[in-house]
Design a protein around this motif. Structure first.
Motif, short mmCIF file in Angstrom:
data_model
loop_
_atom_site.label_atom_id
_atom_site.label_comp_id
_atom_site.label_asym_id
_atom_site.label_seq_id
_atom_site.Cartn_x
_atom_site.Cartn_y
_atom_site.Cartn_z
N GLY A 144 -9.34 -75.26 49.53
CA GLY A 144 -7.94 -75.71 49.42
C GLY A 144 -7.41 -76.31 50.71
O GLY A 144 -6.79 -77.37 50.71
N GLY A 145 -7.67 -75.64 51.83
CA GLY A 145 -7.18 -76.10 53.13
C GLY A 145 -7.76 -77.45 53.51
O GLY A 145 -7.05 -78.35 53.96
N ASP A 146 -9.07 -77.59 53.26
CA ASP A 146 -9.74 -78.85 53.60
C ASP A 146 -9.20 -80.00 52.77
O ASP A 146 -9.02 -81.12 53.27
CB ASP A 146 -11.26 -78.73 53.36
CG ASP A 146 -11.92 -77.77 54.33
OD1 ASP A 146 -11.28 -77.48 55.37
OD2 ASP A 146 -13.03 -77.31 54.04
N VAL A 147 -8.96 -79.72 51.49
CA VAL A 147 -8.45 -80.78 50.59
C VAL A 147 -7.07 -81.23 51.08
O VAL A 147 -6.80 -82.42 51.19
CB VAL A 147 -8.40 -80.29 49.13
CG1 VAL A 147 -7.68 -81.31 48.24
CG2 VAL A 147 -9.80 -80.03 48.60
N LEU A 148 -6.22 -80.25 51.37
CA LEU A 148 -4.87 -80.59 51.86
C LEU A 148 -4.94 -81.41 53.14
O LEU A 148 -4.24 -82.40 53.31
CB LEU A 148 -4.08 -79.30 52.14
CG LEU A 148 -2.99 -78.94 51.14
CD1 LEU A 148 -2.24 -77.69 51.59
CD2 LEU A 148 -2.01 -80.10 50.92
N GLU A 149 -5.79 -80.97 54.03
CA GLU A 149 -5.94 -81.66 55.31
C GLU A 149 -6.38 -83.12 55.10
O GLU A 149 -5.83 -84.05 55.69
CB GLU A 149 -6.98 -80.94 56.16
CG GLU A 149 -6.95 -81.28 57.63
CD GLU A 149 -8.04 -80.57 58.41
OE1 GLU A 149 -8.55 -81.17 59.36
OE2 GLU A 149 -8.39 -79.41 58.05
N SER B 173 -11.42 -89.31 43.78
CA SER B 173 -11.74 -89.62 42.38
C SER B 173 -10.87 -88.81 41.43
O SER B 173 -10.75 -89.13 40.25
CB SER B 173 -13.22 -89.38 42.09
OG SER B 173 -13.49 -87.99 42.06
N LEU B 174 -10.24 -87.75 41.94
CA LEU B 174 -9.38 -86.91 41.10
C LEU B 174 -7.89 -87.23 41.30
O LEU B 174 -7.04 -86.65 40.63
CB LEU B 174 -9.66 -85.43 41.38
CG LEU B 174 -11.08 -84.97 41.02
CD1 LEU B 174 -11.35 -83.57 41.56
CD2 LEU B 174 -11.31 -85.01 39.52
N VAL B 175 -7.61 -88.12 42.24
CA VAL B 175 -6.21 -88.52 42.47
C VAL B 175 -5.84 -89.57 41.42
O VAL B 175 -6.33 -90.70 41.47
CB VAL B 175 -6.02 -89.08 43.90
CG1 VAL B 175 -4.65 -89.73 44.06
CG2 VAL B 175 -6.20 -87.98 44.93
N ASP B 176 -5.03 -89.19 40.44
CA ASP B 176 -4.75 -90.11 39.33
C ASP B 176 -3.27 -90.17 38.96
O ASP B 176 -2.90 -90.73 37.93
CB ASP B 176 -5.57 -89.71 38.10
CG ASP B 176 -5.24 -88.29 37.65
OD1 ASP B 176 -4.40 -87.62 38.31
OD2 ASP B 176 -5.81 -87.83 36.64
N ALA C 76 -4.44 -78.55 41.09
CA ALA C 76 -5.34 -78.89 39.98
C ALA C 76 -6.60 -79.58 40.50
O ALA C 76 -7.71 -79.32 40.02
CB ALA C 76 -4.62 -79.79 38.98
N ILE C 77 -6.41 -80.44 41.52
CA ILE C 77 -7.56 -81.14 42.12
C ILE C 77 -8.50 -80.11 42.76
O ILE C 77 -9.72 -80.15 42.56
CB ILE C 77 -7.08 -82.18 43.17
CG1 ILE C 77 -6.37 -83.34 42.45
CG2 ILE C 77 -8.25 -82.70 44.00
CD1 ILE C 77 -5.65 -84.32 43.37
N VAL C 78 -7.92 -79.16 43.49
CA VAL C 78 -8.73 -78.11 44.14
C VAL C 78 -9.49 -77.31 43.08
O VAL C 78 -10.70 -77.05 43.21
CB VAL C 78 -7.83 -77.19 45.01
CG1 VAL C 78 -8.64 -76.00 45.53
CG2 VAL C 78 -7.23 -77.97 46.17
N GLY C 79 -8.78 -76.96 42.00
CA GLY C 79 -9.41 -76.20 40.92
C GLY C 79 -10.61 -76.92 40.33
O GLY C 79 -11.68 -76.33 40.15
N GLU C 80 -10.44 -78.20 40.07
CA GLU C 80 -11.55 -78.97 39.49
C GLU C 80 -12.73 -79.07 40.44
O GLU C 80 -13.89 -79.01 40.02
CB GLU C 80 -11.08 -80.37 39.11
CG GLU C 80 -10.16 -80.33 37.90
CD GLU C 80 -10.21 -81.60 37.08
OE1 GLU C 80 -11.28 -82.24 37.02
OE2 GLU C 80 -9.16 -81.94 36.50
N LEU C 81 -12.42 -79.24 41.72
CA LEU C 81 -13.51 -79.34 42.71
C LEU C 81 -14.27 -78.02 42.80
O LEU C 81 -15.50 -78.00 42.92
CB LEU C 81 -12.95 -79.75 44.08
CG LEU C 81 -12.49 -81.20 44.20
CD1 LEU C 81 -11.73 -81.42 45.50
CD2 LEU C 81 -13.67 -82.18 44.11
#
Lengths: 89, 386
Positions: A71-76, A45-48, A55-60
């Motif tokens: 951060g690691g999980d998001v990248l993965e 929902s933050l991929v725009d 920035a996506i990690v920060g917002e989450l």
């Protein structure tokens, strides 16, 4: 290769939306639907095409204060999403 | 997922559990400029000229969306014949549907492709009859069809749509599967449906002329697999979907993922069906002009009739596979054995399985006659006179 600096965008072959009937975010494509689990939906929902991965990690982390160090999980997940061609760099 | 008992306790006439109609197929019209001899439309389509109005279709879409429908197919006949298509697309988009236009491409032009995109159409599926102009046009019953299809497929991609190309394969075109795949790659299809003909409606009438031999089928599947590997190695994201004909299986397909489980078709006159062939069954199906879609999906006799397992006879009733294949296809059982509660004769456990093996044996023989029955008004009228 996706890094924290990458700005991912959704592949135009898919449509992303909230589906009330499924109580989840989904990816729609010709004659099909992928039901996303909670974290996957929140990330996509933050991929725009404007936000970077960091920035996506920060917002989450702001939205879910208990989810520190994700951060690691998001990248993965984004790497897997790229493999599935849901997103492009 | 949902249950008919509202107070949580089982009721005596509880309806078997069923899901949401995620897939809503709107057969807008039976009119079509082509005459494919394997068309899935009813044989007597020429006798069914009533069509729902724009407002009636919009109401169906609204009610479907409330039930959880998310994929909407505009089909037919040829849906482009409907003059209100752009309005229907716009309304569907506003409701949140992912909309699919399933078209022959005949009647399409650059302006319409753009208008539909602007209105919110998500995807266009173009059907081809063959990769070869003369075979394509012979099967379509139209001299200009092939050239028009090529042009429209290019236009669909140029305007940024995901594109599915659909080829119904049979004994006349399956040996050209390599050329079919090459053509799809050239046209930059995202998905290719290599759909072996299913024998309902017009295709059942023409089965002798359409059913490939086992050798033809195996060769086509092998070549498709080779292309899959080659294309993947080249980084081409095209997806080749090979649909095997159930006539060469020993267990039936789990038809429609189960009766009234995910799929809802509305025919041009408003009849609601659990699959687009079901009209042939001797069952009364509800009409959207008389009932809400909620009632139709959850309460109607037609949709509840083959839900669950209580209707089954042997060998299905005690079969370990019944939750996987639901006894196969009700239409095929009815069409071939005269009783829709029989096992689908595709199943080798069926006492009628010889009907399938006989058809396979016929496919091995040279054709007795080359004539096919084309799907057109003249031929259709024969069916409702008799």
């Amino acid at each position: 290769m996706i890094t924290t600096e990458t700005i991912p965008t959704l592949n135009t072959m898919f449509r992303f939306q909230w589906e009330q009937a499924q109580n989840s975010y989904v990816l729609l494509y010709p004659e099909g639907m992928i039901q996303l689990n909670g974290p996957a939906g929140e990330i996509l929902s933050l991929v725009d095409g404007k936000r970077s991965v960091s920035a996506i990690v920060g917002e989450l982390e702001t939205k879910f204060p208990d989810a520190e160090g994700i951060g690691g999980d998001v990248l993965e997940f984004l790497l897997e999403a790229q493999n599935q061609r849901w997103i492009a760099e | 997922m949902s249950s008919s008992s509202c107070n949580g306790s089982p009721s005596l006439n509880a309806v078997p559990t069923h899901g949401q109609p995620l897939w809503l197929l709107a057969e807008l019209t039976y009119k079509c400029p082509l005459q494919c001899p394997y068309c899935a439309n009813p044989l007597d389509f020429a006798n069914r000229t009533t069509e729902l109005t724009t407002a009636e279709w919009i109401k169906v879409f609204e009610e479907g969306r409330k039930l959880g429908a998310v994929q909407l197919g505009f089909s037919g006949g040829e849906p482009l014949v409907r003059q209100d298509l752009v309005t229907l697309i716009k309304e569907a988009r506003q409701m949140g549907y992912y909309s699919n236009l399933i078209t022959s491409g005949v009647g399409l032009n650059e302006r319409k492709v753009g208008e539909f995109r602007e209105a919110g159409l998500d995807h266009i599926q173009v059907s081809f009859q063959a990769a070869d102009e003369s075979v394509n046009n012979m099967l379509a019953g139209s001299k200009k069809a092939f050239e028009q299809k090529l042009k429209m497929a290019r236009e669909v991609k140029a305007q940024g749509y995901p594109m599915v190309l659909n080829f119904v394969t049979h004994r006349h075109n399956i040996d050209q599967i390599d050329r079919i795949i090459e053509l799809c790659v050239e046209l930059e299809a995202d998905y290719v449906e290599l759909a072996t003909c299913q024998y309902y409606g017009w295709a059942y009438e023409n089965r002798e002329n359409l059913l490939p031999t086992r050798a033809q089928l195996e060769r086509a599947e092998r070549i498709t697999n080779e292309y899959r590997q080659k294309l993947e190695a080249a980084g081409n994201p095209i997806k080749l979907i090979f649909v095997t004909p159930d006539y060469y299986e020993e267990r039936p397909k789990g038809c429609m993922n189960g009766w009234g489980q995910v799929f809802l078709t509305v025919t041009p006159d408003g009849t609601a069906l659990p699959c687009h062939s079901a009209k042939m069954l001797p069952i009364e199906f509800p009409n959207v002009r008389d009932h809400t879609l909620d009632h139709i999906w959850n309460e109607s006799f037609g949709f509840n009739h083959y839900r669950g397992y209580d209707w089954m006879k042997e060998p299905c009733r005690s079969c370990d596979d019944k939750e996987k294949d639901f006894g196969g296809c009700r239409c095929q059982a009815y069409m071939m054995t005269g009783d829709a509660t029989n096992a689908d004769p595709v199943c080798s456990k069926s006492e009628h399985h010889h009907l399938i093996t006989d058809a396979r044996a016929v496919a091995e023989q040279p054709l007795l006659h080359e004539e096919m029955l084309f799907r057109n008004e003249k031929n259709s009228k024969v069916f409702f006179r008799s």
